[in-house]
Design an enzyme around this catalytic site. Structure first.
Site, PDB file in Angstrom:
ATOM      1  CB  CYS A 115      -0.960   0.002   1.185  1.00 10.87           C
ATOM      2  SG  CYS A 115      -2.053  -1.413   1.197  1.00 10.87           S
ATOM      3  CG  HIS A 252      -3.297   3.310   2.283  1.00  9.66           C
ATOM      4  ND1 HIS A 252      -3.617   3.027   0.971  1.00  9.66           N
ATOM      5  CD2 HIS A 252      -3.514   2.177   2.983  1.00  9.66           C
ATOM      6  CE1 HIS A 252      -4.004   1.770   0.890  1.00  9.66           C
ATOM      7  NE2 HIS A 252      -3.947   1.234   2.097  1.00  9.66           N
ATOM      8  CG  ASN A 282      -6.643  -0.988   1.158  1.00  9.62           C
ATOM      9  OD1 ASN A 282      -5.931  -0.501   0.278  1.00  9.62           O
ATOM     10  ND2 ASN A 282      -6.155  -1.483   2.276  1.00  9.62           N
TER      11      ASN A 282
HETATM   12  N1  ACO Z   1     -18.857  -8.846   8.576  1.00 11.56           N
HETATM   13  C1  ACO Z   1     -19.311  -9.160   9.783  1.00 11.56           C
HETATM   14  N2  ACO Z   1     -18.517  -9.519  10.790  1.00 11.56           N
HETATM   15  C2  ACO Z   1     -17.201  -9.553  10.551  1.00 11.56           C
HETATM   16  C3  ACO Z   1     -16.646  -9.237   9.319  1.00 11.56           C
HETATM   17  C4  ACO Z   1     -17.528  -8.881   8.297  1.00 11.56           C
HETATM   18  N3  ACO Z   1     -17.110  -8.555   7.066  1.00 11.56           N
HETATM   19  N4  ACO Z   1     -15.306  -9.341   9.379  1.00 11.56           N
HETATM   20  C5  ACO Z   1     -15.015  -9.719  10.635  1.00 11.56           C
HETATM   21  N5  ACO Z   1     -16.150  -9.857  11.332  1.00 11.56           N
HETATM   22  C6  ACO Z   1     -16.292 -10.253  12.725  1.00 11.56           C
HETATM   23  C7  ACO Z   1     -15.154 -11.127  13.162  1.00 11.56           C
HETATM   24  O1  ACO Z   1     -15.398 -12.483  12.881  1.00 11.56           O
HETATM   25  C8  ACO Z   1     -15.123 -10.857  14.629  1.00 11.56           C
HETATM   26  O2  ACO Z   1     -16.142 -11.591  15.259  1.00 11.56           O
HETATM   27  P1  ACO Z   1     -15.885 -12.250  16.705  1.00 11.56           P
HETATM   28  O3  ACO Z   1     -15.664 -11.080  17.629  1.00 11.56           O
HETATM   29  O4  ACO Z   1     -17.138 -12.986  16.942  1.00 11.56           O
HETATM   30  O5  ACO Z   1     -14.683 -13.111  16.546  1.00 11.56           O
HETATM   31  C9  ACO Z   1     -15.457  -9.401  14.658  1.00 11.56           C
HETATM   32  O6  ACO Z   1     -16.243  -9.090  13.520  1.00 11.56           O
HETATM   33  C10 ACO Z   1     -14.177  -8.591  14.494  1.00 11.56           C
HETATM   34  O7  ACO Z   1     -14.330  -7.544  15.235  1.00 11.56           O
HETATM   35  P2  ACO Z   1     -13.072  -6.651  15.419  1.00 11.56           P
HETATM   36  O8  ACO Z   1     -11.821  -7.400  15.090  1.00 11.56           O
HETATM   37  O9  ACO Z   1     -13.194  -5.979  16.727  1.00 11.56           O
HETATM   38  O10 ACO Z   1     -13.283  -5.652  14.240  1.00 11.56           O
HETATM   39  P3  ACO Z   1     -12.473  -4.359  14.094  1.00 11.56           P
HETATM   40  O11 ACO Z   1     -13.254  -3.226  14.641  1.00 11.56           O
HETATM   41  O12 ACO Z   1     -11.044  -4.533  14.512  1.00 11.56           O
HETATM   42  O13 ACO Z   1     -12.463  -4.176  12.525  1.00 11.56           O
HETATM   43  C11 ACO Z   1     -11.073  -4.386  10.608  1.00 11.56           C
HETATM   44  C12 ACO Z   1     -11.810  -5.127  11.700  1.00 11.56           C
HETATM   45  C13 ACO Z   1     -12.063  -3.554   9.815  1.00 11.56           C
HETATM   46  C14 ACO Z   1     -10.423  -5.408   9.685  1.00 11.56           C
HETATM   47  C15 ACO Z   1     -10.031  -3.467  11.246  1.00 11.56           C
HETATM   48  O14 ACO Z   1      -9.232  -4.184  12.138  1.00 11.56           O
HETATM   49  C16 ACO Z   1      -9.156  -2.808  10.219  1.00 11.56           C
HETATM   50  O15 ACO Z   1      -9.599  -1.982   9.450  1.00 11.56           O
HETATM   51  N6  ACO Z   1      -7.869  -3.106  10.222  1.00 11.56           N
HETATM   52  C17 ACO Z   1      -6.976  -2.530   9.233  1.00 11.56           C
HETATM   53  C18 ACO Z   1      -6.852  -3.521   8.200  1.00 11.56           C
HETATM   54  C19 ACO Z   1      -6.717  -2.989   6.846  1.00 11.56           C
HETATM   55  O16 ACO Z   1      -7.288  -2.015   6.411  1.00 11.56           O
HETATM   56  N7  ACO Z   1      -5.910  -3.702   6.107  1.00 11.56           N
HETATM   57  C20 ACO Z   1      -5.751  -3.413   4.757  1.00 11.56           C
HETATM   58  C21 ACO Z   1      -4.384  -3.437   4.327  1.00 11.56           C
HETATM   59  S1  ACO Z   1      -3.405  -2.507   5.366  1.00 11.56           S
HETATM   60  C22 ACO Z   1      -3.386  -1.045   4.903  1.00 11.56           C
HETATM   61  O17 ACO Z   1      -3.828  -0.808   3.819  1.00 11.56           O
HETATM   62  C23 ACO Z   1      -2.785  -0.065   5.756  1.00 11.56           C
END
Ligand code: ACO
Length: 325
Positions: A115, A252, A282
């Site tokens: 990224c 980003h 993204n």
């Molecule tokens: N729909 C519904 N539920 C979901 C989904 C979905 N698409 N995806 C995950 N869940 C659930 C999980 O199974 C989990 O359930 P559980 O608690 O029963 O196990 C729960 O939702 C996850 O909750 P959190 O981990 O608390 O979610 P969070 O608020 O951390 O959000 C996310 C997750 C959006 C991935 C966040 O961590 C994030 O944005 N991280 C950055 C990742 C990113 O953008 N990466 C891209 C590349 S890196 C970059 O570009 C910089």
């Protein structure tokens, strides 16, 4: 004394036609528009059908050359940042060189910094221009992330999109002051101890296939906020400016909560922080040039504005650029 600067004289972007909404995704995996919107800010993303990454890159580059009023023969350097090339080798950039019709000998290569790829590529091109090695460059971020996403994994498949963005750089004479037009400061970083936190679970030498995106979402989230704001602050300071002098921050586009946190950390009002993640998702290396080009086209970002690009991605890698348009 004159001072060579790289000015952004053209911009372009391209998105594949097919749009995938959160409701569409909720028919593919157990998710909902509500979950995706509140956790990520993403509403829709574009997805390639027949097109390849090089097609997206070509269209963005063509538009950028046209905005720059430049012909392909004037291009000295093509750099494509991508994690989703058409072939493992040769580069997307060499395919583009041929398709754009640049002169034989024009330098062309890809870089992989996930990224952060676009800010890495922009920095390299700027350095080559300032050293006098080239006079013009087309710098492109292009991705078909839909090809490396596991469409059964709701943790990742809702986050990504496809597209391309490009800029044309041209050597211009400045005075060496921070009021010059062009790229005023750049800074790049990497910390390989986070190699496992965001990666594909495959690759040429390990599995002989591209693999699928895997990530430790929480770790990426935390690191992204710190690194995006630190890199932005560093280039602002290197340029001799204060955060409040910035007209636009283009971070980003991974997640609206990351973007808002970075804006807040820098003390920037919401209106100065560009958001495109809602309709792009993204798009990795394409995210910054895509958002930049869209906002140049709409007239929101204008000639003379002071802009910061700040990116973070797999590796981890991160970095930023300060530009007077
Ligand atoms: N729909 C519904 N539920 C979901 C989904 C979905 N698409 N995806 C995950 N869940 C659930 C999980 O199974 C989990 O359930 P559980 O608690 O029963 O196990 C729960 O939702 C996850 O909750 P959190 O981990 O608390 O979610 P969070 O608020 O951390 O959000 C996310 C997750 C959006 C991935 C966040 O961590 C994030 O944005 N991280 C950055 C990742 C990113 O953008 N990466 C891209 C590349 S890196 C970059 O570009 C910089």
């Amino acid at each position: 004394m004159t001072h060579i600067r790289s000015a952004i004289v053209g911009w372009g972007h391209y998105l594949p036609k097919k749009v995938l909404s959160n409701d569409d995704l909720s028919k593919m995996v157990e998710t909902s528009d509500e979950w995706i919107s509140t956790r990520t800010g993403i509403k829709t993303r574009h997805i390639v059908e027949e097109e390849l990454t090089s097609d997206l890159a070509y269209n963005a580059a063509k538009m950028a050359l046209s905005r720059a009023n430049m012909t392909a023969e004037e291009v000295d350097l093509i750099v494509v940042a991508s994690v989703t090339p058409d072939n493992t080798t040769p580069s997307v950039a060499t395919k583009l060189a041929n398709r754009l019709g640049v002169k034989v000998g024009t330098i062309a290569y890809d870089i992989l910094a996930a990224c952060s790829g676009f800010v890495y590529a922009l920095t390299q091109a700027d350095n080559m221009i300032r050293l006098g090695q080239v006079k013009t460059a087309v710098v492109i971020g292009a991705e078909s992330l839909s090809k490396i996403v596991d469409w059964t994994d709701r943790n990742t498949c809702v986050l990504f999109g496809d597209g391309a963005g490009a800029v044309v750089l041209k050597a211009v004479e400045g005075e060496g002051k921070n009021t010059d037009t062009g790229i005023l400061a750049t800074k790049l970083y990497a910390d390989g101890s986070h190699y496992e936190d965001l990666k594909t679970d495959g690759g040429v030498s390990s599995t002989q296939n591209a693999g699928h995106v895997f990530m430790d979402g929480k770790e990426v989230f935390k690191y992204a906020i710190g690194s995006l704001s630190q890199a932005a602050e560093t280039v602002i300071e290197m340029g001799g400016y204060k955060n409040s002098d910035i007209d636009w921050l283009i971070p980003h586009q991974a997640n609206i909560r990351i973007i808002s946190n970075v804006g807040e950390k820098l003390g920037l009002p919401e209106e100065k922080v560009i958001v495109a993640v809602d309709h792009h998702g993204n798009t990795s290396a394409a995210s910054i040039p895509l958002a930049f080009s869209e906002n140049m086209e709409s007239g929101k970002i204008k000639k003379g504005d002071l802009v910061v690009f700040s990116a973070m991605g797999a590796g981890f890698t991160w970095g930023a650029s300060l530009i007077r348009l």
